[in-house]
Design an enzyme around this catalytic site. Sequence first.
Site, PDB file in Angstrom:
ATOM      1  N   TYR A  14       0.845  -1.125   0.378  1.00  0.00           N
ATOM      2  CA  TYR A  14       0.080   0.059   0.358  1.00  0.00           C
ATOM      3  C   TYR A  14       1.438   1.412   0.171  1.00  0.00           C
ATOM      4  CZ  TYR A  14       1.310  -1.101   5.168  1.00  0.00           C
ATOM      5  OH  TYR A  14       1.926  -1.459   6.059  1.00  0.00           O
ATOM      6  N   SER A 251       8.605   1.170  10.012  1.00  0.00           N
ATOM      7  CA  SER A 251       8.668   0.148   9.132  1.00  0.00           C
ATOM      8  C   SER A 251       7.522  -0.526   9.284  1.00  0.00           C
ATOM      9  CB  SER A 251       9.945  -1.043   9.355  1.00  0.00           C
ATOM     10  OG  SER A 251       9.472  -1.822  10.496  1.00  0.00           O
ATOM     11  N   LYS A 252       6.997  -0.987   8.104  1.00  0.00           N
ATOM     12  CA  LYS A 252       6.170  -2.069   8.246  1.00  0.00           C
ATOM     13  C   LYS A 252       5.765  -3.567   9.038  1.00  0.00           C
ATOM     14  CE  LYS A 252       3.421  -3.487   3.951  1.00  0.00           C
ATOM     15  NZ  LYS A 252       3.445  -4.554   2.661  1.00  0.00           N
ATOM     16  N   ARG A 253       6.533  -3.555   8.536  1.00  0.00           N
ATOM     17  CA  ARG A 253       7.208  -4.850   9.729  1.00  0.00           C
ATOM     18  C   ARG A 253       6.676  -4.719  11.156  1.00  0.00           C
ATOM     19  NH1 ARG A 253      10.831  -7.237  12.249  1.00  0.00           N
ATOM     20  NH2 ARG A 253      12.291  -5.916  11.490  1.00  0.00           N
TER      21      ARG A 253
END
Length: 497
Positions: A14, A251-253
């Site tokens: 996204y 970060s996404k993670r």
Amino acid sequence: MTTRVRFAPSPTGYLHIGSARTALFNYLFARHTGGKFLIRVEDTDMERSTEESVQSILEGLKWLGFAPDEEIVFQSNNADKHRAAALKLLAEGKAYRDFTPKEDRSDKDIKKEIAEKARQQGDKKDMRDNPYRDLSKEESDQRAEAGEPFAIRLKVAEEGKTSFEDAVYGLQERDYSEIEDLVLLRSDGHPLYNLAVVCDDIEMQITHVIRGQDHLTNTHKQILIYEALGEEKPEFAHLPLILAPGGKKLSKRVHGEIVSMDLYQDKGFIADAFRNFLALLGWNPKDENEILNHDELIEAFSLEGINRSNAAFNFDANNPKRWTDDKALWMNAEYIRTMPLDELIPLVREELRSEKLWREEYDEDEKDWFRNTVDLIRERFYTLKDFSNQGRAFFSEDFDYDEKAINKNLKKHEDLRQWLPELAEKLEALEDFSHDEIFAVVKEFCNEKGTKVGVILNGARVLLTGQAVGPSMVSTIEQLGKEKTVMRLKSQIAWNE
Ligand code: GLU
């Protein structure tokens, strides 16, 4: 010279908040300088790029209002041009064929091995140790003709350095000895990232490359490609990182959904407000005023105003208690409270529609009532969602009572169980159901009962809106109207909860 900038997302997920900020700075720069803002979808990573991601990114950009001035470019459509550029450099002796067999190993193994080799060599790694670098042209041609697979690498000079003046970070230099002979074309004919970016930026006549600081290393490599191709390089401006609470890279993670732009749309943020908030992540307007609408941002924006230090992002989606100290929410609330009503109404309409609270009358016979209601309740709201949550009782009979409000403002005062229905009778008798008349009735009622106005009105608020707080109570009564007020003050539902 007309400035031309581009936002170049890789569609592998996204729209990330950092990318949205990059898009915004490019957009503002283009508008401020009267130039063009372009979008290039960098969809060359076949395994990770998805159509779904392209759509999600484009929707995010649309929500933020960044429409491109020219047709969107899809990088994968330009692969032939990228290949041609690599072959041109090969023909000119500025690149060479690398016949190192790929063997039957996964990329992961190769990467591990390379990393291990680099570690062993430490600082002294020789970037020019490729055995095919100095192969004679004849031998190289012969092997290629015989069908031996090869990658094409840029032949970086032994001595020298790349250098450019970054619009944010100033002079940037890198010694050639720190840059490997980068692969331009893989043995399967696939052009690699840095080559593709440079070719496309040249083709799109990009004058300023504005992107995250994490691309600095790429920039040095790309400059080598510009030089090899004999093309003038654009100006570069690298943007500071956006850090999560605690100073870690966002970060996404680790930080989950807060990095996704979808979240802010879903949580009821206003695009204008969020743009304003994003602009302040790494950029400062010259004066103290931080609330800048679309036009004001364009007017005030400059590359010089971008900070070198990293920006901190504190949004904590899962902790609504913190919302009031959160800058993004504070800003959203400011916009909701102060933006022109005509701009807010369509957004509230959408919100109510999505929650099945919208009635067509709000656009017709009850238009004035609806406007006045929105204007009354927006004062304390943070997001568009508040209109359908806290504001629900204005639009529906099916609303919840806040438990704490019931206990604190209703049940603690047992007398209210009789008093509020009695007050309902008095209000019902009012012919002119207007603010001053309502207030007079309430005041007289309090005198008669020997109680404070606050006790009556706080209790009434729970029955009328389900909430402990809200806008002026007399205005709320007036706005709800006689019928609803009387009915709800007489209702026993909340008492029995
Ligand atoms: N596609 C790259 C990214 O998403 C951006 C490349 C660039 O701006 O040059 O990080």
